[in-house]
Design an enzyme around this catalytic site. Sequence first.
Site, PDB file in Angstrom:
ATOM      1  N   ASP A 254       0.816  -1.216   0.000  1.00 32.87           N
ATOM      2  CA  ASP A 254       0.000   0.000   0.000  1.00 32.87           C
ATOM      3  C   ASP A 254       0.851   1.266   0.000  1.00 32.87           C
ATOM      4  O   ASP A 254       2.067   1.219   0.211  1.00 32.87           O
ATOM      5  CB  ASP A 254      -0.955  -0.004   1.206  1.00 32.87           C
ATOM      6  CG  ASP A 254      -0.280  -0.414   2.517  1.00 32.87           C
ATOM      7  OD1 ASP A 254       0.953  -0.453   2.558  1.00 32.87           O
ATOM      8  OD2 ASP A 254      -0.994  -0.695   3.493  1.00 32.87           O
TER       9      ASP A 254
ATOM     10  N   ASN B 238      -7.114  -2.764  14.637  1.00 29.25           N
ATOM     11  CA  ASN B 238      -8.532  -3.031  14.337  1.00 29.25           C
ATOM     12  C   ASN B 238      -8.703  -4.225  13.400  1.00 29.25           C
ATOM     13  O   ASN B 238      -9.784  -4.442  12.856  1.00 29.25           O
ATOM     14  CB  ASN B 238      -9.189  -1.776  13.733  1.00 29.25           C
ATOM     15  CG  ASN B 238      -8.586  -1.399  12.388  1.00 29.25           C
ATOM     16  OD1 ASN B 238      -7.675  -2.066  11.898  1.00 29.25           O
ATOM     17  ND2 ASN B 238      -9.085  -0.329  11.779  1.00 29.25           N
TER      18      ASN B 238
ATOM     19  N   HIS C  42      -7.103  -4.702  10.485  1.00 27.22           N
ATOM     20  CA  HIS C  42      -6.923  -4.472   9.045  1.00 27.22           C
ATOM     21  C   HIS C  42      -5.639  -5.118   8.537  1.00 27.22           C
ATOM     22  O   HIS C  42      -4.705  -5.340   9.308  1.00 27.22           O
ATOM     23  CB  HIS C  42      -6.987  -2.971   8.686  1.00 27.22           C
ATOM     24  CG  HIS C  42      -5.810  -2.150   9.059  1.00 27.22           C
ATOM     25  ND1 HIS C  42      -5.926  -0.891   9.618  1.00 27.22           N
ATOM     26  CD2 HIS C  42      -4.471  -2.352   8.927  1.00 27.22           C
ATOM     27  CE1 HIS C  42      -4.733  -0.376   9.810  1.00 27.22           C
ATOM     28  NE2 HIS C  42      -3.829  -1.248   9.400  1.00 27.22           N
TER      29      HIS C  42
ATOM     30  N   GLU D 254      -9.566  -1.884   5.484  1.00 24.60           N
ATOM     31  CA  GLU D 254     -10.143  -1.583   6.793  1.00 24.60           C
ATOM     32  C   GLU D 254     -11.364  -2.471   7.051  1.00 24.60           C
ATOM     33  O   GLU D 254     -11.881  -3.102   6.123  1.00 24.60           O
ATOM     34  CB  GLU D 254     -10.567  -0.104   6.818  1.00 24.60           C
ATOM     35  CG  GLU D 254      -9.395   0.865   6.656  1.00 24.60           C
ATOM     36  CD  GLU D 254      -8.560   1.007   7.934  1.00 24.60           C
ATOM     37  OE1 GLU D 254      -8.636   0.136   8.816  1.00 24.60           O
ATOM     38  OE2 GLU D 254      -7.820   2.006   8.031  1.00 24.60           O
TER      39      GLU D 254
HETATM   40  C1  GLP Z   1      -0.459   0.441   8.527  1.00 25.92           C
HETATM   41  C2  GLP Z   1      -0.109  -0.415   7.316  1.00 25.92           C
HETATM   42  C3  GLP Z   1      -0.327  -1.881   7.593  1.00 25.92           C
HETATM   43  C4  GLP Z   1       0.363  -2.260   8.901  1.00 25.92           C
HETATM   44  C5  GLP Z   1      -0.223  -1.447  10.027  1.00 25.92           C
HETATM   45  C6  GLP Z   1       0.363  -1.809  11.384  1.00 25.92           C
HETATM   46  O1  GLP Z   1      -1.822   0.643   8.645  1.00 25.92           O
HETATM   47  N1  GLP Z   1      -0.856  -0.042   6.162  1.00 25.92           N
HETATM   48  O2  GLP Z   1       0.179  -2.635   6.503  1.00 25.92           O
HETATM   49  O3  GLP Z   1       0.187  -3.628   9.122  1.00 25.92           O
HETATM   50  O4  GLP Z   1       0.027  -0.085   9.752  1.00 25.92           O
HETATM   51  O5  GLP Z   1       1.487  -1.034  11.667  1.00 25.92           O
HETATM   52  P1  GLP Z   1       2.541  -1.359  12.783  1.00 25.92           P
HETATM   53  O6  GLP Z   1       3.344  -2.524  12.300  1.00 25.92           O
HETATM   54  O7  GLP Z   1       3.384  -0.124  12.918  1.00 25.92           O
HETATM   55  O8  GLP Z   1       1.780  -1.680  14.020  1.00 25.92           O
END
Ligand code: GLP
Length: 266
Positions: free
Chosen positions: A67, A136, A138, A143
């Site tokens: 993404d 959450n 995702h 989402e």
């Molecule tokens: C963002 C990314 C996700 C990732 C999430 C969790 O939303 N788009 O791909 O899994 O963050 O981030 P973190 O690893 O910093 O908790």
Amino acid sequence: MEVVIKENYQEMSKLAASMIAEVVRKKPRAVLGLATGSTPLGTYQELIRMHKEQGLDFSQVVTFNLDEYIGLPPEHDQSYHYFMQENLFKHINIPPGNIHLPPGMDEDLVAACERYEQMIRDAGGIDIQLLGIGANGHIAFNEPGSSLGSRTRVKALDKKTIEDNTRFFEHIDDVPKFAITMGIGTIMDSRRVVMLANKANKAHAIAITVEGPVTALVPATIVQLHPHATIIVDQDAASELKRAYEHTPRDLTEAIAYIRRQKQSS
Ligand code: GLP
């Protein structure tokens, strides 16, 4: 689905990196699906170490990231282009032309999403997809409520995700509200999925993902339907799991080694 509980973040990261390295060693032209966020940082550090110390070769590897925020140029220090460059690509020998992230600045976003899907298909599909998980539930920027069959497209970010991301920006108004994300269907087409989670703030999302029913309200639960998915967590992220997973064999090789040990001892 394989659930592996590791002692800590470092052990989780080492295992994830060794799985990716195994794919690259077996198939030098491997197509890797990569993720951003704090979770995969240790995995990338370990891959960099393997490249520097063991010569792990990325010269033919192709990558596709999950993404990118809409409206942040690649050189913006909060863009995922920048993140990947700083935390992995500039430290390994991957040719820049082999690197792909969704283009968050393309004005024809619909065409850009279709092109991204086409590029993945043209590359032969993703061999191994690394995934984090949002608090959450995702995955990428799919989402809660995202179609479980979705393809690469534009998504509005959830209120919770915007709040979680505020720490990276000076002001909540600076946090991007939209992103281009691979769809859940796109992720599910990968030959192998490796989901990582550490820290207690992911414990609930992991418990539902592993032990709850599959639902679009928790997009990560879709990995239950993937034929080759591994979830690697540290003790904190595992803390709300109800079942025991200690004896899950990591892969076929371990199972075969086990049979041999049993035969020898009988
Ligand atoms: C963002 C990314 C996700 C990732 C999430 C969790 O939303 N788009 O791909 O899994 O963050 O981030 P973190 O690893 O910093 O908790």
